[in-house]
Write an enzyme that holds these catalytic residues in place. Structure first.
Site, PDB file in Angstrom:
ATOM      1  N   ASN A   1     -27.351  25.603  -4.922  1.00 51.99           N
ATOM      2  CA  ASN A   1     -27.643  24.178  -4.818  1.00 51.99           C
ATOM      3  C   ASN A   1     -26.309  23.439  -4.823  1.00 51.99           C
ATOM      4  OD1 ASN A   1     -28.454  21.544  -5.070  1.00 51.99           O
ATOM      5  ND2 ASN A   1     -29.250  21.737  -7.163  1.00 51.99           N
TER       6      ASN A   1
ATOM      7  N   LYS B   1     -25.831  20.388  -4.403  1.00 49.36           N
ATOM      8  CA  LYS B   1     -26.018  19.010  -4.885  1.00 49.36           C
ATOM      9  C   LYS B   1     -25.319  18.029  -3.927  1.00 49.36           C
ATOM     10  CE  LYS B   1     -26.139  20.846  -9.517  1.00 49.36           C
ATOM     11  NZ  LYS B   1     -26.507  20.507 -10.869  1.00 49.36           N
TER      12      LYS B   1
ATOM     13  N   HIS C   1     -36.327  19.286  -8.791  1.00 46.98           N
ATOM     14  CA  HIS C   1     -35.122  19.530  -9.599  1.00 46.98           C
ATOM     15  C   HIS C   1     -35.057  18.485 -10.715  1.00 46.98           C
ATOM     16  CE1 HIS C   1     -30.907  19.954 -10.704  1.00 46.98           C
ATOM     17  NE2 HIS C   1     -30.937  21.135 -10.110  1.00 46.98           N
TER      18      HIS C   1
ATOM     19  N   GLU D   1     -32.683  16.841 -11.856  1.00 50.88           N
ATOM     20  CA  GLU D   1     -31.903  15.633 -11.535  1.00 50.88           C
ATOM     21  C   GLU D   1     -32.761  14.628 -10.782  1.00 50.88           C
ATOM     22  OE1 GLU D   1     -28.604  17.696  -9.741  1.00 50.88           O
ATOM     23  OE2 GLU D   1     -28.033  18.462 -11.707  1.00 50.88           O
TER      24      GLU D   1
ATOM     25  N   GLU E   1     -35.414  26.177 -14.971  1.00 46.06           N
ATOM     26  CA  GLU E   1     -34.087  25.631 -15.258  1.00 46.06           C
ATOM     27  C   GLU E   1     -34.159  24.756 -16.507  1.00 46.06           C
ATOM     28  OE1 GLU E   1     -31.512  25.462 -11.491  1.00 46.06           O
ATOM     29  OE2 GLU E   1     -32.679  23.639 -11.546  1.00 46.06           O
TER      30      GLU E   1
ATOM     31  N   GLY F   1     -25.389  22.506 -15.560  1.00 43.68           N
ATOM     32  CA  GLY F   1     -24.075  21.862 -15.447  1.00 43.68           C
ATOM     33  C   GLY F   1     -23.364  21.675 -16.768  1.00 43.68           C
TER      34      GLY F   1
ATOM     35  N   SER G   1     -26.149  26.924 -15.398  1.00 44.40           N
ATOM     36  CA  SER G   1     -24.819  27.487 -15.695  1.00 44.40           C
ATOM     37  C   SER G   1     -24.743  28.994 -15.466  1.00 44.40           C
ATOM     38  CB  SER G   1     -24.399  27.123 -17.132  1.00 44.40           C
ATOM     39  OG  SER G   1     -24.332  25.723 -17.284  1.00 44.40           O
TER      40      SER G   1
HETATM   41  C1  PEP Z   1     -28.717  23.491 -10.540  1.00 45.30           C
HETATM   42  O1  PEP Z   1     -28.188  22.548  -9.986  1.00 45.30           O
HETATM   43  O2  PEP Z   1     -29.875  23.802 -10.244  1.00 45.30           O
HETATM   44  C2  PEP Z   1     -27.963  24.256 -11.528  1.00 45.30           C
HETATM   45  C3  PEP Z   1     -28.538  25.240 -12.136  1.00 45.30           C
HETATM   46  O3  PEP Z   1     -26.662  23.852 -11.757  1.00 45.30           O
HETATM   47  P1  PEP Z   1     -25.550  24.655 -12.602  1.00 45.30           P
HETATM   48  O4  PEP Z   1     -25.540  26.074 -12.113  1.00 45.30           O
HETATM   49  O5  PEP Z   1     -24.259  23.947 -12.282  1.00 45.30           O
HETATM   50  O6  PEP Z   1     -25.925  24.559 -14.028  1.00 45.30           O
END
Ligand code: PEP
Length: 253
Positions: free
Chosen positions: A9, A11, A96, A98, A168, A174, A214
């Site tokens: 992703n 983003k 997601h 976000e 997630e 992040g 992460s």
């Molecule tokens: C994500 O954006 O779905 C995500 C898991 O980000 P990160 O790996 O940076 O935590």
């Protein structure tokens, strides 16, 4: 046997098509010919067409990061599922955290998006996960269950079988924090059980459930060795071809 699936992703990074193509070509050069692990990149909309071209003929698929659940119309600034499909996308990330947080997307709206994706023959990567406060309150399963039931409501068994779920935990996205492999596995097993009650045990056994939050080259192997963790949705570490490739290699065992 579920094939592991690792998706990046990007983003709101790498929106410049030239930069996006450079990254996509790096991913293709590292993993584009291997077929042991399903791999995909999800760039911003501005770079989708260029990245589809850069990945053509390789094993790396391309996905969108969002869609609007109407085929077309007066919806300024939005992209539909048929548009993504016509561009050459195979996947789309939906729900997601976000988008749930910053754009106030609720389960009912996400459900419309999942249905639009399936109608256009796109694979929805359906995200769910609890906040840190919800985990501390001990309501992780309750929160995830409501998101899964709401987001996937009304899908028949065949449609459910086409969905990829990404668990997630919001507090791990992040932040550099991870769920322990055991804690992540426990939620994945819970989600699989829930999918079993929504579809059937055999369909639930075939659905890929990715972990996201992460994931990095140094923690990927342990997370991905868990029984019900079938891949990863990767944010930060997908923005460098070598770290993304290392995660895909870890998924291949
Ligand atoms: C994500 O954006 O779905 C995500 C898991 O980000 P990160 O790996 O940076 O935590």
């Amino acid at each position: 046997m579920r094939k592991k699936f690792v998706a990046g992703n990007w983003k709101m990074y790498c929106g410049d098509p030239a930069k996006a193509v450079e990254l996509a070509k790096g991913v293709v050069a590292s993993v584009g010919s291997q077929a042991a692990v399903e791999a995909a990149v999800c760039p911003p909309a501005t770079a989708l067409a260029a990245v589809v071209t850069a990945c053509a003929g390789s094993q790396v698929g391309v996905g969108g990061q969002n869609l609007y659940p109407k085929d077309e119309g007066a919806f300024t600034g939005e992209l539909s599922a048929p548009f993504l499909k016509a561009l050459g996308c195979r996947y789309v990330i939906l729900g997601h955290s976000e988008r749930r947080t910053y754009f106030k997307e609720d389960d009912a709206f996400i459900n419309l998006k999942v249905k639009a994706a399936l109608t256009a023959d796109l694979v929805p990567i359906f995200c769910c996960g609890e906040t840190e406060q919800e985990r501390e309150q001990g309501i992780t399963e309750k929160v995830v269950e409501a998101q899964v039931r709401g987001g996937l409501a009304g899908l028949d068994v065949e449609q459910l079988g086409k969905v990829v779920v990404a668990y997630e935990p919001v507090w791990a996205i992040g932040t550099g924090k991870n769920a322990t492999p055991e804690d992540a596995q426990a939620v994945h097993a819970f989600i699989r059980g829930l999918l079993g009650s929504l579809a059937s045990a055999s369909v639930a056994e075939s659905i890929r459930i990715q972990y996201g939050g992460s994931v990095k080259p140094d923690n990927a192997a342990t997370l991905l060795s868990q029984k019900d963790i079938d891949g990863a949705l990767v944010g930060g570490a997908s923005l460098k071809a070598d770290s993304f490739a290392a995660i895909i290699q870890a998924a291949g065992g």
